[in-house]
Design a protein around this motif. Structure first.
Motif, mmCIF file in Angstrom:
data_model
loop_
_atom_site.group_PDB
_atom_site.id
_atom_site.type_symbol
_atom_site.label_atom_id
_atom_site.label_comp_id
_atom_site.label_asym_id
_atom_site.label_seq_id
_atom_site.Cartn_x
_atom_site.Cartn_y
_atom_site.Cartn_z
ATOM 1 N N GLN A 139 0.841 -1.182 0.000
ATOM 2 C CA GLN A 139 0.000 0.000 0.000
ATOM 3 C C GLN A 139 0.890 1.252 0.000
ATOM 4 O O GLN A 139 1.890 1.325 0.714
ATOM 5 C CB GLN A 139 -0.911 0.013 1.234
ATOM 6 N N LYS A 140 0.501 2.235 -0.828
ATOM 7 C CA LYS A 140 1.286 3.471 -0.939
ATOM 8 C C LYS A 140 0.417 4.652 -0.546
ATOM 9 O O LYS A 140 -0.753 4.735 -0.932
ATOM 10 C CB LYS A 140 1.809 3.663 -2.361
ATOM 11 N N LEU A 141 1.029 5.569 0.213
ATOM 12 C CA LEU A 141 0.332 6.763 0.678
ATOM 13 C C LEU A 141 1.247 7.971 0.490
ATOM 14 O O LEU A 141 2.397 7.969 0.945
ATOM 15 C CB LEU A 141 -0.046 6.615 2.164
ATOM 16 N N LYS A 142 0.746 8.988 -0.226
ATOM 17 C CA LYS A 142 1.544 10.182 -0.512
ATOM 18 C C LYS A 142 1.183 11.288 0.473
ATOM 19 O O LYS A 142 -0.004 11.613 0.646
ATOM 20 C CB LYS A 142 1.290 10.646 -1.941
ATOM 21 N N ILE A 143 2.234 11.877 1.090
ATOM 22 C CA ILE A 143 2.056 12.956 2.069
ATOM 23 C C ILE A 143 3.061 14.060 1.750
ATOM 24 O O ILE A 143 4.261 13.796 1.555
ATOM 25 C CB ILE A 143 2.258 12.453 3.510
ATOM 26 N N SER A 144 2.574 15.271 1.676
ATOM 27 C CA SER A 144 3.463 16.401 1.370
ATOM 28 C C SER A 144 4.385 16.681 2.564
ATOM 29 O O SER A 144 3.997 16.529 3.727
ATOM 30 C CB SER A 144 2.636 17.645 1.048
ATOM 31 N N LYS A 152 -4.159 13.814 9.972
ATOM 32 C CA LYS A 152 -4.589 12.410 9.949
ATOM 33 C C LYS A 152 -4.865 11.980 8.509
ATOM 34 O O LYS A 152 -5.435 12.741 7.722
ATOM 35 C CB LYS A 152 -5.847 12.206 10.793
ATOM 36 N N PHE A 153 -4.463 10.733 8.226
ATOM 37 C CA PHE A 153 -4.623 10.181 6.892
ATOM 38 C C PHE A 153 -5.244 8.777 7.000
ATOM 39 O O PHE A 153 -4.819 7.978 7.832
ATOM 40 C CB PHE A 153 -3.268 10.096 6.169
ATOM 41 N N PRO A 154 -6.245 8.472 6.176
ATOM 42 C CA PRO A 154 -6.883 7.141 6.257
ATOM 43 C C PRO A 154 -5.948 6.037 5.786
ATOM 44 O O PRO A 154 -5.140 6.228 4.870
ATOM 45 C CB PRO A 154 -8.097 7.272 5.320
ATOM 46 N N LEU A 155 -6.043 4.889 6.442
ATOM 47 C CA LEU A 155 -5.240 3.719 6.110
ATOM 48 C C LEU A 155 -6.139 2.573 5.638
ATOM 49 O O LEU A 155 -7.316 2.499 6.012
ATOM 50 C CB LEU A 155 -4.432 3.257 7.337
ATOM 51 N N ARG A 191 -13.884 -1.238 13.735
ATOM 52 C CA ARG A 191 -12.758 -0.371 14.105
ATOM 53 C C ARG A 191 -12.160 0.254 12.855
ATOM 54 O O ARG A 191 -11.859 -0.449 11.887
ATOM 55 C CB ARG A 191 -11.697 -1.178 14.862
ATOM 56 N N HIS A 192 -11.999 1.580 12.883
ATOM 57 C CA HIS A 192 -11.444 2.328 11.771
ATOM 58 C C HIS A 192 -10.134 2.975 12.237
ATOM 59 O O HIS A 192 -10.059 3.552 13.321
ATOM 60 C CB HIS A 192 -12.427 3.394 11.300
ATOM 61 N N VAL A 193 -9.120 2.857 11.387
ATOM 62 C CA VAL A 193 -7.781 3.280 11.765
ATOM 63 C C VAL A 193 -7.317 4.404 10.833
ATOM 64 O O VAL A 193 -7.601 4.386 9.633
ATOM 65 C CB VAL A 193 -6.798 2.081 11.721
ATOM 66 N N LYS A 194 -6.613 5.414 11.427
ATOM 67 C CA LYS A 194 -6.043 6.525 10.678
ATOM 68 C C LYS A 194 -4.590 6.730 11.102
ATOM 69 O O LYS A 194 -4.210 6.415 12.224
ATOM 70 C CB LYS A 194 -6.831 7.813 10.914
ATOM 71 N N LEU A 195 -3.813 7.250 10.145
ATOM 72 C CA LEU A 195 -2.390 7.534 10.380
ATOM 73 C C LEU A 195 -2.256 8.994 10.841
ATOM 74 O O LEU A 195 -2.795 9.896 10.204
ATOM 75 C CB LEU A 195 -1.586 7.296 9.102
ATOM 76 N N VAL A 196 -1.518 9.201 11.957
ATOM 77 C CA VAL A 196 -1.343 10.538 12.530
ATOM 78 C C VAL A 196 0.127 10.945 12.382
ATOM 79 O O VAL A 196 1.034 10.173 12.735
ATOM 80 C CB VAL A 196 -1.762 10.559 14.017
ATOM 81 N N LEU A 197 0.355 12.155 11.825
ATOM 82 C CA LEU A 197 1.718 12.673 11.646
ATOM 83 C C LEU A 197 2.206 13.249 12.982
ATOM 84 O O LEU A 197 1.602 14.176 13.525
ATOM 85 C CB LEU A 197 1.739 13.752 10.562
ATOM 86 N N GLU A 198 3.325 12.701 13.499
ATOM 87 C CA GLU A 198 3.863 13.129 14.785
ATOM 88 C C GLU A 198 5.064 14.064 14.636
ATOM 89 O O GLU A 198 5.313 14.903 15.511
ATOM 90 C CB GLU A 198 4.286 11.895 15.609
ATOM 91 N N LYS A 199 5.831 13.943 13.537
ATOM 92 C CA LYS A 199 7.006 14.781 13.324
ATOM 93 C C LYS A 199 6.974 15.330 11.909
ATOM 94 O O LYS A 199 6.378 14.743 11.012
ATOM 95 C CB LYS A 199 8.306 13.984 13.532
ATOM 96 N N PHE A 208 11.151 8.438 1.576
ATOM 97 C CA PHE A 208 10.217 7.327 1.785
ATOM 98 C C PHE A 208 10.242 6.898 3.247
ATOM 99 O O PHE A 208 11.281 6.964 3.920
ATOM 100 C CB PHE A 208 10.579 6.117 0.908
ATOM 101 N N HIS A 209 9.124 6.438 3.726
ATOM 102 C CA HIS A 209 9.004 5.835 5.046
ATOM 103 C C HIS A 209 8.244 4.513 4.884
ATOM 104 O O HIS A 209 7.096 4.501 4.412
ATOM 105 C CB HIS A 209 8.241 6.750 6.011
ATOM 106 N N ASP A 210 8.872 3.388 5.232
ATOM 107 C CA ASP A 210 8.255 2.063 5.119
ATOM 108 C C ASP A 210 7.700 1.656 6.474
ATOM 109 O O ASP A 210 8.444 1.533 7.462
ATOM 110 C CB ASP A 210 9.274 1.036 4.624
ATOM 111 N N LEU A 211 6.387 1.419 6.516
ATOM 112 C CA LEU A 211 5.694 1.062 7.751
ATOM 113 C C LEU A 211 5.082 -0.325 7.630
ATOM 114 O O LEU A 211 4.800 -0.810 6.525
ATOM 115 C CB LEU A 211 4.578 2.079 8.064
ATOM 116 N N ILE A 212 4.838 -0.965 8.787
ATOM 117 C CA ILE A 212 4.156 -2.271 8.846
ATOM 118 C C ILE A 212 2.951 -2.112 9.765
ATOM 119 O O ILE A 212 3.096 -1.753 10.942
ATOM 120 C CB ILE A 212 5.095 -3.372 9.363
#
Length: 810
Positions: A139-144, A152-155, A191-199, A208-212
């Motif tokens: 899965q790929k997600l683009k963030i500026s 927050k970004f949907p996953l 349950r719905h999950v979202k990605l939160v930018l911390e830094k 690139f940032h590779d997450l699991i």
């Protein structure tokens, strides 16, 4: 014993009849079992026999089985030996019930011996047999890189078909400290999950940032699923585009066709996203050159849209610009050098053209006349024309530079409806140039094909008693011709019964559907044969015919007809005789019936619906023979009324009934005496019995008076020695059973011949004729034992007949 065995062998059919005639006993409380899904085949579910209170040692005698049903019943089987309910195939709760909270399979068990049916429900309990599953692939997600902290970004979410605690309970993120998870639980439990930018993100430091992402359920054992998520950091516009070359110089031939790629320019921008998207455009170019060349703003391809001519212009020079999405740009120079070659292709001019010709056109028919010209000279101006091979056409050269296209072979529209002919003109230059012309030719249809049926003959079946106007058969024919030539009209042209065709059948002339104008009767005729003609609409029309045979199938529409005993037309009751001394199995009479239907609709069975003395008589199930079941007793009524039901085997079955009266008597006079004393049961609203009794009494008195007169006359003529020497009279050859009517007493008496003894002092009013010097009186039984019966002729027979009639009256 044979009847009992026959009935037991047909218990399946009898069971179906009981189901149709009665409402089975039902139990208010159903049997409930609960099992987990995914159990192995043959696993134990429950003890049906024990739960129903049945003796497990004799289950086979009770006929315990699962009611046949398409659906849930296929998952279970019943062990008829142990009475255990077992699994017959794998049960997947998610496949059967989906996301339903309760998953219950319902079916019924039958106890044939008691005609009882019980409901059984089996609850399928969910187990944790499915792990959470994410969409396949990375899965790929683009963030500026300019996104704010806390965004927050949907996953992508995982799916788990299990329910409750076995479904997804938590999510976990690993791989980068720049992000965290925000998991929300809705009212439905999802349950719905979202990605939160911390830094903050910096594309130049880490693009690139590779997450699991891991999803875990709450089952036992715990199951989980993972997916890889790649975060692509989008760049801000801090770099301008730059051309790879400051000058692009290319050489092109003057005869390249329009649409050809002349050159390709390319610029680069290290930014990404919209900041790295480059748009190309002409910066400095003449109006004339802009009509010859076209620049693709995205790919940088310079395409030829005009004509190049070395003799006119040999060099083109202009500038191009490259600009990114942020407004930064760069420019470069493009130089195009035109090379002189064989740049003039032949020119084709069509002077005459026919777009359509009939398929029966003769060979050599002209279709096209065309002219070919080439502006080049010498070898480059020599032109050759050609068409593809395997076409029924050819090119013929005419005067000068003219060619004609003519037919070369016969045409058939049913094979090819139109032709696309490509005429190519090529010169002899190096390289050779060519020009093509496309000619579309339509082949017109003529009526050269008759309609054709799919089969050489047709047979069909339909049930009798069809409603009027019902469609009973349809057939179609195909005609490969076109439009009116292929429009087919159907008609019935002949048959072996023309009157039936006109009054019973009709055919739709457009669709070929055959309708029944009247209702058919299988008993009247069983098949109809005729011809159906299909004719097209051409001129002249063509036609073909096919044989059609319709077979009529029988229905159970005729009730059994009882031939014997026939229902009397004078209102009297049929009577059968049975001697007191009859043994069990004695044939009293036989009910004969026929059914106009055929097959199983005409199979007849007989049964006793009602009897004066139940158990005294039996009737053959298939023969209709009425026989005694035991010895007659003194307490048995002398007159026995039997109601016999004759039923066919159709669905639904039809029946007829007849009443047979059996009189228990050893002789005709005794039967008449007993019969006259028996009052026939009367209907509440009928006086028929009264009139019958009066008629019998009157006839009996008349016969008794006549008998006294005869006795007086015969006593005066006692000298008849032949009659006296005979001793006794014996009649033989009497049939065991006769059908008589009470009103037809005379016919009844004349159809029987029994022994009669006459004495002067008999208290039974019997007449005994003296034998020689014998002074003893013979009883009827003794008379029967005489070896040589005496034949009575003439008046003696009349005396005997009147004596029997007199006994009836007494």
């Amino acid at each position: 014993m044979e009847e009992t065995q026959r009935l037991w062998n047909n218990k399946e059919g009898i069971l179906q009849c009981f189901i149709m005639m009665f409402i089975w006993k039902a139990v208010s409380a159903q049997i409930h079992y609960s099992i987990p899904e995914e159990m192995q085949k043959g696993s134990f579910v429950g003890n049906i026999a024990k739960d129903l209170g049945m003796d497990g040692k004799h289950l086979s005698e009770h006929g315990l089985r699962i009611a046949s049903r398409i659906g849930t019943g296929q998952y279970f089987t019943l062990n008829v030996i142990s009475g255990h309910l077992q699994i017959s195939e794998r049960i997947d709760r998610e496949e059967i019930c989906g996301r339903a909270e309760d998953c219950i399979l319902n079916f019924q068990v039958i106890i044939e011996s008691k005609l009882e049916i019980y409901g059984v429900e089996v609850e399928i309990v969910d187990i944790n047999d499915n792990a959470p599953l994410f969409p396949s692939g990375k899965q790929k997600l683009k963030i500026s890189e300019s996104s704010m902290i806390g965004s927050k970004f949907p996953l992508p979410e995982a799916q788990d078909p299990d329910l409750g605690i076995n479904s997804i309970q938590s999510y976990q993120l690993m791989g980068s400290s720049h992000f965290s998870l925000d998991v929300q639980t809705r009212e439905t439990g999802a349950r719905h999950v979202k990605l939160v930018l911390e830094k903050s993100l910096d594309r130049e430091q880490q693009p690139f940032h590779d997450l699991i992402l891991t999803a875990t359920d709450g089952g036992d054992p715990v199951r989980s699923g993972t997916t890889q998520i790649q975060i692509i950091v989008l760049d801000a516009n801090d770099n301008a585009p730059a051309f790879v070359q400051p000058v692009y110089k290319v050489n092109v031939e003057e005869n390249i066709p329009k649409g050809s790629t002349v050159a390709t320019i390319r610029a680069t921008d290290v930014d990404e996203g919209i900041n790295g998207e480059i748009k190309y455009s002409f910066k400095k170019i003449t109006e004339k050159d802009s009509k010859i060349f076209l620049l693709n703003s995205t790919t940088g391809i310079i395409m030829l849209v005009g004509n190049l001519d070395y003799e006119e212009t040999s060099l083109y020079d202009f500038e191009v610009n490259a600009e990114d999405g942020g407004g930064l740009s760069d420019w470069s120079q493009v130089v195009i050098v035109v090379m002189d070659l064989n740049d003039n292709a032949p020119e084709l001019t069509i002077n005459f053209l026919i777009n359509a010709i009939p398929e029966n056109s003769p060979v050599g028919t002209a279709i096209t006349l065309l002219n070919v010209q080439d502006q080049d000279s010498g070898v480059n101006g020599e032109v050759t024309c050609s068409i593809p091979s395997k076409l029924p056409f050819q090119l013929k050269k005419s005067v000068g530079h003219f060619y004609s296209l003519v037919t070369y072979d016969n045409l058939d529209r049913e094979r090819v409806t139109n032709y696309n002919v490509i005429i190519t003109a090529a010169d002899n230059g190096t390289p050779s140039l060519s020009t093509s012309a496309h000619i579309s030719l339509q082949i017109l249809d003529i009526n050269d094909n008759p309609p054709v049926f799919a089969e050489s003959s047709y047979m069909s079946y339909f049930l009798e008693n069809n409603p009027r106007g019902a469609s009973i058969f349809s057939l179609t024919a195909n005609d490969p011709d076109w439009e009116e030539n292929s429009r087919i009209t159907y008609s019935i042209i002949e048959g072996h019964k023309k009157s039936i065709l006109s009054s019973y059948l009709s055919i739709n002339s457009e669709t070929g559907v055959i309708y029944a104008l009247n209702s058919f009767d299988y008993e009247e005729f069983r098949e109809i044969s005729f011809l159906v003609q299909a004719q097209d609409g051409g001129s002249p029309p063509l036609n073909s015919s096919v044989s059609v045979t319709l077979f009529i199938l029988d229905q159970n529409d005729n009730a059994p007809e009882i031939l014997y005993p026939s229902i009397p037309t004078d209102g009297s009751t049929g009577v059968e005789l049975a001697p007191h001394s009859s043994e069990p199995g004695y044939l009293v009479t036989k009910v004969v019936a026929v059914d106009a239907d055929s097959g199983q609709n005409g199979w007849l069975s007989y049964q006793l619906l009602k009897a004066t003395e139940p158990g005294l008589f039996t009737i053959g199930l298939h023969t209709g023979e009425i026989r005694t079941a035991r010895f007659f007793l003194d307490k048995d009524a002398l007159k026995q009324s039997l109601v016999v039901l004759v039923k066919d085997n159709g669905q639904p079955p039809l029946s007829a009934s007849v009443t047979v009266t059996v009189v228990l008597a050893d002789s005709i006079p005794e039967s008449l005496s007993d019969l006259s004393s028996i009052s026939v049961p009367a209907e509440p609203q009928s006086d028929l019995t009264f009139y019958l009794v009066v008629a019998v009494a009157f006839v009996s008195c008349l016969f008794f008076a006549f008998l006294l007169v005869l006795l007086a006359l015969r006593l005066c003529k006692w000298r008849n020695s032949q009659l006296c020497d005979s001793g006794s009279v014996n009649f033989t050859g009497v049939p065991v059973s006769q059908f008589v009517g009470i009103d037809g007493v005379r016919a009844f008496l004349r159809s029987y011949c029994h022994e009669v003894s006459l004495t002067s002092g008999s208290r039974k009013s019997q007449i005994l004729f003296p034998i020689g010097s014998c002074t003893n009186t013979l009883t009827p039984q003794q008379a029967c034992d005489q070896p040589d019966p005496l034949l009575i002729t003439g008046d003696s027979a009349i005396i005997f007949e009147e004596a029997a009639i007199s006994q009836v009256g007494m």
